[in-house]
Design an enzyme around this catalytic site. Structure first.
Site: not given
Ligand code: ADP
Ligand code: NA
Length: 324
Positions: A111, A192, A195
């Protein structure tokens, strides 16, 4: 009953990755665990957020938590910034963290890489996350694969604190699902799905309309060899779609590869999209009922009170242990 805690950032509309990697497991776990699910808005502001969009995303995430099947009678749903113990214990956990170990976190490196004006909070995000978890005497933290390193750090910080001050923290275990722990981007299946990716074609939002889902899956990056089989190295795009299809339809990948022998990518993508649409439809319907309701606000108020009451006990213990 064992305790679970997990959080999701209100940094955009939730993706299919958040749903399959995290939320579906929350729903299963609430049945036989004392559960706390948090909207981690203080984590979201470690990178710039638009004020109105953030407010909207917080409520949207709350509505989605309920729409996927979390039951406020069984699980505590709350907003991190409404429970001040998080920031307070977060500071104390920063005091037991070393800069070097925080700089080694891959999420920080990803990041901050190439960015100007990186906030110091992006570096100190993991001690705040440790506080989130430790405040609730958490036994198990269900998360996707990307959070594994942060969880290891949480365990290290808890052990360090226990050793240095007083043995007050439960050392939490990470729970990563066998399938769906890392749903990949549709435009770059080596990354991955997230959002916070600025390209909306890279992810399926949980609130995308059926036509949008069809379009995104149709244009998902695959390979030129027409065979439908699971091979993360050689065929990451198709493997990702197989995982998504499997989890949304509850058919195994073996069943799907058998069903699609000799059938082209076009039909496969069409059916994958249909499975996703069918899985999200009831969630989207419930979401729209909830989003502007009074009910949503009262659920969050009750969650705040219960979380605050619980967290306060651990905060006091930690303060006492440190001599504050
Ligand atoms: P993001 O990376 O989409 O902003 P967060 O950091 O808010 O998501 O993560 C929220 C939850 O979703 C965490 O438990 C994270 O490990 C899971 N998560 C985020 N992206 C993925 C993905 N691509 N596949 C599986 N789990 C995910
Ligand atoms: Na994340």
């Amino acid at each position: 009953m064992k305790r679970i805690f997990s959080g999701i950032q209100p940094s955009g509309t939730l993706t299919l990755g958040n749903y399959l990697g995290a939320m579906t497991h929350f729903v299963d776990l609430q049945e036989d665990h004392e559960s706390f699910f948090c909207i981690v808005d203080q984590h979201a502001i470690t990178v710039p957020q638009d004020r109105l969009a953030l407010r909207k995303n917080i409520l949207s995430l709350a509505a989605l938590y309920i729409a996927v099947g979390l039951d406020p009678k069984k699980a505590t749903l709350f907003i991190q910034s409404e429970v001040p113990a998080h920031a307070q214990l977060g500071w104390m956990m920063q005091c037991v963290s070393y800069i070097g170990e925080l700089e080694r976190m891959t999420q920080f490196k990803d990041k901050s890489d190439g960015q100007e004006g990186v906030s110091s909070a992006l570096l100190t995000y993991p001690p705040l996350m440790a506080a989130d978890i430790l405040l609730y005497n958490t036994d198990i933290v269900p998360v996707g694969e990307d959070q594994k390193q942060h969880l290891e750090l949480t365990r290290n910080l808890a052990e360090r604190f226990n050793h240095k001050y007083n043995d007050i923290f439960t050392i939490p275990e990470v729970r990563i699902p066998k399938q769906g722990a890392r749903i990949m981007s549709l435009t770059d299946p080596l990354k991955k799905m997230s959002k916070s990716n600025p390209n909306p074609k890279s992810y399926i939002s949980m609130l995308d309309e059926p036509a949008v889902i069809k379009k995104k899956i149709k244009s998902a990056v695959t390979d030129s060899d027409p065979e439908i089989r699971y091979d993360e190295k050689e065929k990451p795009g198709i493997s990702n779609l197989l995982t998504i299809y499997s989890l949304c339809s509850r058919k195994t990948i073996e069943e799907l590869t058998k069903d699609y022998q000799g059938i082209g990518y076009g039909q496969f993508k069409e059916d994958t999209a249909d499975a996703v649409i069918a899985r999200l439809k009831p969630i989207q319907d419930r979401y729209h009922e909830l989003i502007d309701s009074e009910e949503l606000h009262s659920i969050l108020d009750e969650g705040k009170d219960h979380a605050h009451h619980t967290a306060q006990k651990m905060l006091k213990k930690a303060e006492k242990a440190m001599g504050l």
